[in-house]
Design a protein around this motif. Sequence first.
Motif, short mmCIF file in Angstrom:
data_model
loop_
_atom_site.label_atom_id
_atom_site.label_comp_id
_atom_site.label_asym_id
_atom_site.label_seq_id
_atom_site.Cartn_x
_atom_site.Cartn_y
_atom_site.Cartn_z
N TRP A 47 9.75 65.23 51.29
CA TRP A 47 9.65 65.01 49.85
C TRP A 47 8.28 64.44 49.50
CZ3 TRP A 47 13.50 66.97 47.16
CH2 TRP A 47 13.68 66.62 45.82
N TRP A 107 9.50 59.04 38.36
CA TRP A 107 10.33 57.91 38.78
C TRP A 107 11.62 58.37 39.45
CZ3 TRP A 107 15.20 57.26 36.65
CH2 TRP A 107 15.46 57.96 35.46
N VAL A 108 12.13 59.56 39.05
CA VAL A 108 13.32 60.10 39.71
C VAL A 108 12.96 60.55 41.12
CG1 VAL A 108 15.08 61.91 39.69
CG2 VAL A 108 14.40 60.79 37.55
N ARG A 109 11.84 61.27 41.27
CA ARG A 109 11.42 61.74 42.59
C ARG A 109 11.18 60.56 43.52
NH1 ARG A 109 10.41 67.03 43.04
NH2 ARG A 109 9.53 66.62 45.08
N ALA A 110 10.54 59.50 42.98
CA ALA A 110 10.23 58.35 43.82
C ALA A 110 11.48 57.64 44.31
CB ALA A 110 9.34 57.37 43.06
N GLY A 111 12.56 57.70 43.52
CA GLY A 111 13.77 56.98 43.90
C GLY A 111 14.80 57.78 44.64
N LEU A 112 14.61 59.11 44.71
CA LEU A 112 15.67 59.95 45.27
C LEU A 112 15.88 59.72 46.76
CD1 LEU A 112 17.68 62.14 44.52
CD2 LEU A 112 15.98 63.84 45.17
N PRO A 119 14.91 57.07 48.74
CA PRO A 119 15.50 55.75 49.02
C PRO A 119 16.98 55.67 48.65
CG PRO A 119 13.35 55.50 48.01
CD PRO A 119 13.69 56.95 47.92
N ALA A 120 17.38 56.34 47.56
CA ALA A 120 18.79 56.33 47.17
C ALA A 120 19.64 57.05 48.21
CB ALA A 120 18.96 56.97 45.80
N THR A 125 14.10 65.94 38.65
CA THR A 125 13.05 65.61 39.62
C THR A 125 11.66 65.93 39.09
OG1 THR A 125 13.40 67.74 40.74
CG2 THR A 125 14.55 65.82 41.62
#
Length: 230
Positions: free
Chosen positions: A52, A186-191, A193-194, A182
């Motif tokens: 990613w 901010w969504v891509r950065a958190g996906l 780790p989530a 995505t």
Amino acid sequence: GFRARYLAAADGLHSPVRAALGLARPARGPRRWGIRRHVAVAPWSESVEVHWAPDGEAYVTPVADDCVGIAVLSSARGGFDAHLDGFPALRDRLHGAGHGPDRAAGPLRQDVRHRRAGRVLLVGDAAGYVDALTGEGMGLAFGAAEALVDCVVTDRPQDYDRRWRGLTRRYRALTTALVRATAHPWVRAGLVPAAGAAPPVFAAAVNQLAYRAAVRSGWPAGTPGSPRTR
């Protein structure tokens, strides 16, 4: 001089038949491109591996004992090496390895007004495409081909568009939602780790996608060689 009662147009993402019949319409949503390369290196995993980055994903697939396929999907245009720089761990692993020619396609999103014009029926990528993100293209193509053949055999081509929409509804909704979500940094950065924080949830989602794709293609999920992702 060849004549036929029906024409199944399976002529690809930028279908000339679709364009000639006026069935295409302007695509909505983010524009993405795909580029792939076969690299002469032994696979280091039997699973499909997804990397990613801020503006795209790289999919590593075992192809043979001495070859892996690297496919990059991205909202940015450019050559393969430029895209690979966005995945430093993958770039370093492949450094110095020989490879075949690059192949690219895009934009991936293709919106279609209707899958039928008289006795011409669109199938595969020609029938419309959202994105390769969820990896369901081949399964959907086989499922739609089966529906097309059934409509031809029963002489009911008028049913084909409705059946295609029913077959692809979940794919279109899920993939459109993922691509649009995505597109936000901010969504891509958190996906990732989530996904790392809740492995069972992520694994269940991936396995469900793989199962549906395998069933659509007639390849029973869970058999040797069926899709797996990490």
